[in-house]
Design an enzyme around this catalytic site. Structure first.
Site, PDB file in Angstrom:
ATOM      1  N   HIS A 226      -9.082   8.002  -5.515  1.00 43.22           N
ATOM      2  CA  HIS A 226     -10.277   8.413  -6.245  1.00 43.22           C
ATOM      3  C   HIS A 226     -11.386   8.823  -5.282  1.00 43.22           C
ATOM      4  CE1 HIS A 226     -12.992   8.930  -9.480  1.00 43.22           C
ATOM      5  NE2 HIS A 226     -13.756   7.899  -9.160  1.00 43.22           N
TER       6      HIS A 226
ATOM      7  N   ASP B 126       7.764  12.684   3.805  1.00 45.64           N
ATOM      8  CA  ASP B 126       6.601  12.191   4.541  1.00 45.64           C
ATOM      9  C   ASP B 126       5.821  11.124   3.793  1.00 45.64           C
ATOM     10  OD1 ASP B 126       5.698  13.781   2.515  1.00 45.64           O
ATOM     11  OD2 ASP B 126       4.466  15.101   3.761  1.00 45.64           O
TER      12      ASP B 126
ATOM     13  N   ASP C 231       9.903  12.551  -3.107  1.00 46.16           N
ATOM     14  CA  ASP C 231       9.182  12.817  -1.857  1.00 46.16           C
ATOM     15  C   ASP C 231       9.656  14.104  -1.187  1.00 46.16           C
ATOM     16  OD1 ASP C 231       7.877  12.782   0.548  1.00 46.16           O
ATOM     17  OD2 ASP C 231       8.775  10.943   1.288  1.00 46.16           O
TER      18      ASP C 231
ATOM     19  N   ASP D 212      -5.102   9.822  -7.639  1.00 47.23           N
ATOM     20  CA  ASP D 212      -6.270   9.210  -8.276  1.00 47.23           C
ATOM     21  C   ASP D 212      -5.817   8.329  -9.435  1.00 47.23           C
ATOM     22  OD1 ASP D 212      -8.718   8.602  -9.481  1.00 47.23           O
ATOM     23  OD2 ASP D 212      -9.551  10.585  -9.070  1.00 47.23           O
TER      24      ASP D 212
ATOM     25  N   ASP E 171       9.330  18.945  -1.529  1.00 44.38           N
ATOM     26  CA  ASP E 171       8.641  20.013  -0.809  1.00 44.38           C
ATOM     27  C   ASP E 171       9.307  20.318   0.526  1.00 44.38           C
ATOM     28  OD1 ASP E 171       8.025  17.695   0.511  1.00 44.38           O
ATOM     29  OD2 ASP E 171       5.861  17.985   0.498  1.00 44.38           O
TER      30      ASP E 171
ATOM     31  N   SER F 298     -16.587  11.949  -8.997  1.00 48.95           N
ATOM     32  CA  SER F 298     -16.420  11.025 -10.106  1.00 48.95           C
ATOM     33  C   SER F 298     -17.491  11.327 -11.162  1.00 48.95           C
ATOM     34  CB  SER F 298     -16.476   9.577  -9.607  1.00 48.95           C
ATOM     35  OG  SER F 298     -16.065   8.688 -10.613  1.00 48.95           O
TER      36      SER F 298
END
Length: 524
Positions: free
Chosen positions: A438, A257, A250, A396, A253, A181
């Site tokens: 984050h 999951d 979702d 994030d 790919d 951060s």
């Protein structure tokens, strides 16, 4: 007798002579003369127990010589840092400095427990002020703005070295900086401004384009607030938003999951959730759809029409520490308002709702340029032999993940344009973490040495820990091709984090909760 005292007594019985020597060496540090600083206190500590608080895990920090320093590089500077020196027998011969977070303002010694336990001499600074959680310390204090921007981290690095030599009778053989951060911004500052300070750097979710980031915070605050001051979105609507995004993206790919491995490929459109008639928990109003689109799209300059900074990604909107905290909870707003109100306008009247975002940003880039860590020129750091590992969570909700990707691409282009190889993997590598919030946390596999204290049971080696991977790269020349991240709790799993731009793909055989069944491949 406390457990810390018991452990210390056991150590004393085995190393009595060494203990006396260590204690004497520690005491002598009180008389050490430093250039532009003073030793505030020196203590031989038997150990410290940090209790669990909130998300923070309980941890024990072992025996050490603890040195508290106050640096005064200018008449208006007062930079405090703490340096923990493990006993001579426990020192690994290396130095590791930790970054801060938020606006700094605290000597966060909890962050030193893990590196101390691994044998590092380790330090952390308060960034030159005692903060109340805002940038008010910068009002009327331009030197403190610079201290926070970059000088405090360099002064800590510079002054820790002679103390290490005085205590151990030898200099450190390698030095590292680790931060996330604001600490990630500090990490990049080190590579850019002080390329010889550290041999290896970990920059997590770096708040590099600080002024543009803060403009984005104000943009999101406006998007999330209605004219009557009420929030546009609710926590229930966040759940609706995330569920719809996952339904849409979702499985891109090849594995459903609950994670979107690269949200940039997700074409989910919140218009599909627009209420047909009355508002309900199963749809979004026009105002809500428009607000979400603004957050996804990122801030736009109202005069030039140019995008100022990337927006947030889709797929983790309902995470407890995601949009709920940073947008609905107002954490982004607090940072943005204080940055412009205190750092830029220096306490003069400024209103987030009616201000001119274009003018605000022009002034911010002039008055607070010392806070930006966006210089792509890392030639000196590379020539020094420095190694840089970056990471960012795709979920994030504080710092847009694409900002870190854009910085890495800027470095790649700069190096190529100035006669260097465009392939920067020989000294800098980025790892993107699907489903991570984050710095840590979130629904994905999000533990890989990025947390201040590893959870019990986590594998701690260079294949599973980004700090250990950095150390191995620097010392042994073995660059990390992937790092195995772990999800703990009731649904444990491991997943590989791949060197950007590669992504992890399931082989189709064995458990999809086992990183061994994934490979890193070129992205679609």
């Amino acid at each position: 007798m406390s457990m810390a005292a018991v452990r210390y007594c056991v150590l004393l019985l085995g190393l009595m002579a060494g203990r006396v020597s260590a204690q004497d060496a520690c005491a002598r540090l009180a008389d050490l003369k430093l250039d532009g600083a003073r030793i505030d206190s020196v203590t031989m500590s038997a150990g410290t127990d940090f209790p669990a608080v909130g998300q923070r895990l309980a941890v024990h920090a072992g025996p050490r010589c603890e040195v508290n320093v106050v640096a005064t590089p200018t008449a208006d500077s007062q930079i405090r840092f703490t340096l923990w020196l493990p006993l001579q027998q426990a020192w690994n011969g290396k130095y590791l400095q930790k970054g801060s977070g938020g606006w700094g303002g605290d000597v966060y010694t909890y962050a030193l427990a893990t590196p101390l336990g691994r044998g590092y001499a380790t330090a952390v600074a308060d960034d030159g002020h005692a903060s109340d959680g805002t940038a008010h310390f910068m009002v009327g204090h331009p030197e403190k703005l610079i201290d926070f921007g970059y000088r405090a981290i360099h002064e800590t690095s510079r002054l820790a070295r002679p103390i290490i030599v005085a205590y151990y009778g030898a200099a450190e053989k390698k030095a590292y900086f680790v931060g996330c951060s604001d600490g990630g911004r500090e990490a990049l500052m080190q590579a850019q401004r002080y390329p010889d300070d550290f041999d290896g750097i970990v920059a997590g979710a770096p708040a590099a384009a600080w002024n543009e980031l803060m403009a984005g915070f104000v943009w999101n605050e406006r998007a999330m607030s209605s004219a009557d001051g009420k929030p546009v979105l609710t926590a229930t609507k966040l759940g609706l938003l995330q569920a719809a995004a996952l339904r849409s993206c979702d499985a891109m790919d090849g594995l459903r999951d609950g994670l979107i491995d690269d949200p940039r490929r997700c074409l989910f459109d919140p218009e599909t959730l627009l209420c047909k008639a009355i508002d309900s928990d199963k749809c979004l109003t026009r105002a809500q759809v428009d607000a979400v689109k603004k957050v996804y799209g990122g801030p736009v300059d109202p005069v030039t029409g140019a995008r100022i900074h990337p927006g947030l990604e889709t797929g983790t909107e309902a995470d407890p520490f995601g949009w709920r905290t940073w947008l609905l909870g107002g954490d982004q707003a607090k940072f943005g308002n204080s940055h412009f109100g205190d750092a830029v306008y220096q306490g003069a009247p400024w209103n987030w709702r009616s201000s001119d975002l274009h003018g605000d940003l022009v002034l911010a880039r002039s008055r607070a340029s010392a806070l930006d860590a966006t210089n792509p020129d890392l030639r000196e750091f590379r020539a020094h032999g420095g190694k840089l590992l970056l990471f960012h969570g795709w979920g994030d909700a504080a710092l847009p993940p694409r900002g870190t990707i854009e910085y890495v691409e800027d470095v790649r282009r700069f190096m190529e344009a100035h006669g260097g190889p465009g392939d920067i993997d020989d000294f800098a590598r980025l790892f993107m973490a699907p489903g991570m919030g984050h710095c840590w946390g979130g629904p994905g596999a999000t533990s890989f040495g990025n947390e201040e204290v590893p959870a019990p049971g986590l594998v701690q080696d260079a294949d599973h820990d980004i700090v250990m991977a950095l150390d191995r790269w620097v010392e042994h020349g073995q660059a990390p091709g992937r790092i195995v991240a772990t999800r703990t709790g009731t649904a444990p799993m491991t997943r590989p984090l791949c060197v950007y731009p590669a992504v992890a793909r399931y082989s189709g055989k064995g458990s999809s909760d086992d990183a061994a069944n994934f490979s890193c491949v070129a992205p679609p």
